[in-house]
Design a protein around this motif. Structure first.
Motif, short mmCIF file in Angstrom:
data_model
loop_
_atom_site.label_atom_id
_atom_site.label_comp_id
_atom_site.label_asym_id
_atom_site.label_seq_id
_atom_site.Cartn_x
_atom_site.Cartn_y
_atom_site.Cartn_z
N GLY A 1 -5.59 9.93 3.63
CA GLY A 1 -6.39 9.71 2.44
C GLY A 1 -5.86 8.63 1.50
O GLY A 1 -6.55 8.23 0.57
N ASN A 2 -4.64 8.18 1.73
CA ASN A 2 -4.07 7.12 0.88
C ASN A 2 -4.38 5.76 1.48
O ASN A 2 -4.17 5.54 2.68
CB ASN A 2 -2.54 7.27 0.78
CG ASN A 2 -2.14 8.58 0.13
OD1 ASN A 2 -2.68 8.94 -0.90
ND2 ASN A 2 -1.21 9.27 0.75
N GLU A 3 -4.87 4.86 0.65
CA GLU A 3 -5.15 3.50 1.14
C GLU A 3 -3.85 2.80 1.49
O GLU A 3 -2.87 2.91 0.77
CB GLU A 3 -5.91 2.70 0.08
CG GLU A 3 -7.36 3.04 0.07
CD GLU A 3 -8.22 1.93 -0.50
OE1 GLU A 3 -7.82 0.76 -0.48
OE2 GLU A 3 -9.31 2.27 -0.96
N LEU A 4 -3.88 2.11 2.61
CA LEU A 4 -2.72 1.34 3.03
C LEU A 4 -2.88 -0.11 2.56
O LEU A 4 -3.97 -0.67 2.65
CB LEU A 4 -2.58 1.37 4.56
CG LEU A 4 -2.28 2.74 5.17
CD1 LEU A 4 -2.38 2.67 6.69
CD2 LEU A 4 -0.90 3.23 4.74
N MET A 5 -1.79 -0.68 2.06
CA MET A 5 -1.81 -2.10 1.71
C MET A 5 -1.55 -2.84 3.02
O MET A 5 -0.43 -2.84 3.53
CB MET A 5 -0.73 -2.42 0.68
CG MET A 5 -0.82 -3.84 0.18
SD MET A 5 0.21 -4.07 -1.29
CE MET A 5 1.19 -5.45 -0.74
N ALA A 6 -2.62 -3.40 3.59
CA ALA A 6 -2.53 -3.96 4.93
C ALA A 6 -3.24 -5.30 5.02
O ALA A 6 -4.12 -5.61 4.22
CB ALA A 6 -3.15 -2.98 5.93
N LYS A 7 -2.83 -6.06 6.00
CA LYS A 7 -3.52 -7.32 6.29
C LYS A 7 -3.47 -7.56 7.79
O LYS A 7 -2.63 -7.01 8.50
CB LYS A 7 -2.90 -8.49 5.53
CG LYS A 7 -1.50 -8.86 5.98
CD LYS A 7 -0.98 -10.08 5.23
CE LYS A 7 0.44 -10.42 5.68
NZ LYS A 7 0.96 -11.62 5.03
N ALA A 8 -4.39 -8.40 8.25
CA ALA A 8 -4.45 -8.78 9.66
C ALA A 8 -4.61 -10.29 9.73
O ALA A 8 -5.25 -10.90 8.87
CB ALA A 8 -5.63 -8.10 10.34
#
Length: 159
Positions: free
Chosen positions: A41-48
Protein backbone atom coordinates in the motif's frame (compact mmCIF):
# COMPACT_ATOMS: atom_id res chain seq x y z
CA UNK A 1 13.61 13.14 -8.22
CA UNK A 2 16.92 12.53 -6.51
CA UNK A 3 17.58 8.88 -5.74
CA UNK A 4 19.76 7.70 -2.87
CA UNK A 5 23.03 5.94 -3.88
CA UNK A 6 21.66 2.94 -1.96
CA UNK A 7 18.53 2.71 -4.16
CA UNK A 8 17.93 -0.81 -5.40
CA UNK A 9 18.53 -1.48 -9.08
CA UNK A 10 17.36 -4.28 -11.36
CA UNK A 11 18.75 -4.63 -14.87
CA UNK A 12 17.05 -6.64 -17.59
CA UNK A 13 19.16 -7.15 -20.70
CA UNK A 14 17.51 -7.86 -24.02
CA UNK A 15 18.91 -10.41 -26.44
CA UNK A 16 18.43 -7.88 -29.23
CA UNK A 17 18.27 -4.12 -29.58
CA UNK A 18 14.86 -2.53 -29.23
CA UNK A 19 13.66 -0.40 -32.12
CA UNK A 20 12.97 3.24 -31.25
CA UNK A 21 9.23 2.57 -31.63
CA UNK A 22 9.51 -0.37 -29.19
CA UNK A 23 11.48 1.79 -26.76
CA UNK A 24 8.71 4.41 -26.78
CA UNK A 25 6.00 1.81 -26.11
CA UNK A 26 8.05 0.04 -23.40
CA UNK A 27 8.94 3.30 -21.63
CA UNK A 28 5.29 4.38 -21.58
CA UNK A 29 4.31 1.02 -20.09
CA UNK A 30 7.12 1.20 -17.50
CA UNK A 31 6.31 4.82 -16.58
CA UNK A 32 2.68 3.85 -16.00
CA UNK A 33 3.89 0.93 -13.87
CA UNK A 34 6.45 2.84 -11.77
CA UNK A 35 4.05 5.73 -11.15
CA UNK A 36 1.64 3.38 -9.34
CA UNK A 37 4.13 0.75 -8.04
CA UNK A 38 3.37 0.01 -4.41
CA UNK A 39 4.64 -2.20 -1.60
CA UNK A 40 2.00 -3.07 1.01
CA UNK A 41 0.00 0.00 0.00
CA UNK A 42 2.98 2.36 0.22
CA UNK A 43 3.99 4.12 -2.98
CA UNK A 44 7.49 3.32 -4.11
CA UNK A 45 9.77 6.08 -5.34
CA UNK A 46 10.73 4.37 -8.59
CA UNK A 47 11.88 5.05 -12.10
CA UNK A 48 12.49 3.04 -15.25
CA UNK A 49 14.79 3.71 -18.16
CA UNK A 50 16.25 2.03 -21.21
CA UNK A 51 19.95 2.40 -21.93
CA UNK A 52 21.74 1.63 -25.19
CA UNK A 53 18.54 0.10 -26.58
CA UNK A 54 19.27 -3.16 -24.73
CA UNK A 55 18.90 -2.59 -21.00
CA UNK A 56 15.73 -1.99 -18.99
CA UNK A 57 16.74 -0.52 -15.64
CA UNK A 58 14.35 -0.26 -12.70
CA UNK A 59 15.42 1.82 -9.70
CA UNK A 60 13.64 2.07 -6.35
CA UNK A 61 14.65 4.38 -3.53
CA UNK A 62 13.80 2.50 -0.35
CA UNK A 63 14.25 5.53 1.91
CA UNK A 64 10.47 6.06 1.70
CA UNK A 65 9.17 2.49 1.49
CA UNK A 66 10.88 -0.86 1.20
CA UNK A 67 10.38 -3.15 -1.75
CA UNK A 68 8.58 -6.37 -0.83
CA UNK A 69 8.40 -9.79 -2.44
CA UNK A 70 4.98 -8.95 -3.85
CA UNK A 71 6.18 -5.65 -5.32
CA UNK A 72 9.19 -7.40 -6.90
CA UNK A 73 6.83 -10.03 -8.33
CA UNK A 74 4.73 -7.28 -9.91
CA UNK A 75 7.82 -5.81 -11.58
CA UNK A 76 8.82 -9.23 -12.92
CA UNK A 77 5.30 -9.64 -14.34
CA UNK A 78 5.59 -6.36 -16.27
CA UNK A 79 9.02 -7.38 -17.60
CA UNK A 80 7.63 -10.77 -18.69
CA UNK A 81 4.77 -8.96 -20.39
CA UNK A 82 7.27 -6.77 -22.28
CA UNK A 83 9.22 -9.89 -23.19
CA UNK A 84 6.17 -11.58 -24.71
CA UNK A 85 4.78 -8.46 -26.39
CA UNK A 86 8.07 -7.63 -28.11
CA UNK A 87 9.35 -11.17 -28.63
CA UNK A 88 12.63 -10.62 -26.76
CA UNK A 89 14.46 -12.53 -24.04
CA UNK A 90 15.05 -10.42 -20.93
CA UNK A 91 15.93 -13.22 -18.50
CA UNK A 92 18.75 -15.14 -20.22
CA UNK A 93 21.71 -14.59 -17.90
CA UNK A 94 23.99 -16.45 -20.33
CA UNK A 95 23.81 -13.60 -22.84
CA UNK A 96 26.78 -11.30 -22.37
CA UNK A 97 26.80 -7.64 -23.35
CA UNK A 98 29.94 -5.73 -24.24
CA UNK A 99 30.95 -2.56 -26.07
CA UNK A 100 33.20 -2.19 -29.09
CA UNK A 101 33.68 1.31 -30.51
CA UNK A 102 30.88 2.62 -28.27
CA UNK A 103 28.42 0.12 -29.79
CA UNK A 104 26.78 -2.48 -27.57
CA UNK A 105 26.73 -6.11 -28.69
CA UNK A 106 25.05 -9.08 -27.03
CA UNK A 107 26.31 -12.63 -27.55
CA UNK A 108 25.67 -16.05 -26.10
CA UNK A 109 28.22 -17.27 -23.57
CA UNK A 110 29.70 -19.61 -26.20
CA UNK A 111 30.05 -16.88 -28.85
CA UNK A 112 31.51 -14.49 -26.28
CA UNK A 113 34.04 -17.15 -25.29
CA UNK A 114 35.06 -17.45 -28.95
CA UNK A 115 35.52 -13.66 -29.16
CA UNK A 116 37.78 -13.77 -26.09
CA UNK A 117 39.66 -16.68 -27.60
CA UNK A 118 40.36 -14.89 -30.88
CA UNK A 119 41.17 -11.65 -29.00
CA UNK A 120 38.20 -9.65 -30.38
CA UNK A 121 37.31 -9.14 -26.72
CA UNK A 122 40.40 -7.94 -24.85
CA UNK A 123 41.08 -7.26 -21.15
CA UNK A 124 40.15 -3.60 -21.83
CA UNK A 125 36.85 -4.31 -23.62
CA UNK A 126 33.94 -2.80 -21.66
CA UNK A 127 31.47 -5.39 -20.40
CA UNK A 128 28.21 -4.90 -18.50
CA UNK A 129 27.85 -6.19 -14.96
CA UNK A 130 24.09 -6.63 -14.66
CA UNK A 131 24.55 -8.05 -11.14
CA UNK A 132 24.93 -4.59 -9.56
CA UNK A 133 22.58 -4.21 -6.61
CA UNK A 134 22.25 -0.47 -6.04
CA UNK A 135 22.52 2.88 -7.77
CA UNK A 136 26.04 3.55 -6.54
CA UNK A 137 27.27 0.21 -7.92
CA UNK A 138 25.32 0.85 -11.12
CA UNK A 139 27.07 4.19 -11.62
CA UNK A 140 30.55 2.85 -10.85
CA UNK A 141 30.59 -0.89 -11.61
CA UNK A 142 28.02 -1.51 -14.35
CA UNK A 143 30.28 -0.70 -17.31
CA UNK A 144 33.72 -2.06 -16.51
CA UNK A 145 36.77 -3.33 -18.37
CA UNK A 146 36.63 -7.09 -18.91
CA UNK A 147 39.76 -7.55 -16.75
CA UNK A 148 37.96 -5.94 -13.74
CA UNK A 149 34.68 -7.85 -14.11
CA UNK A 150 33.25 -11.14 -12.92
CA UNK A 151 33.43 -12.19 -16.59
CA UNK A 152 37.23 -12.39 -16.36
CA UNK A 153 37.01 -15.06 -13.65
CA UNK A 154 34.63 -17.15 -15.77
CA UNK A 155 36.85 -16.82 -18.84
CA UNK A 156 40.22 -16.59 -17.01
CA UNK A 157 41.59 -19.62 -18.84
CA UNK A 158 41.41 -17.65 -22.10
CA UNK A 159 43.24 -14.49 -21.01
Amino acid sequence: MIFSPQSRVWIYQSNRKFTSAEEDVILKKLEAFTSQWKAHGNELMAKAEIRYGYFIILTVDESQANVTGCSIDSSVRIIKDIEQTHNVDLFDRFNIAYKIDEEVHVQSKEDFETLVNIKNVTPDTIVFNNMVQNLQEFETKWEVPFKNSWHSTVFAHLL
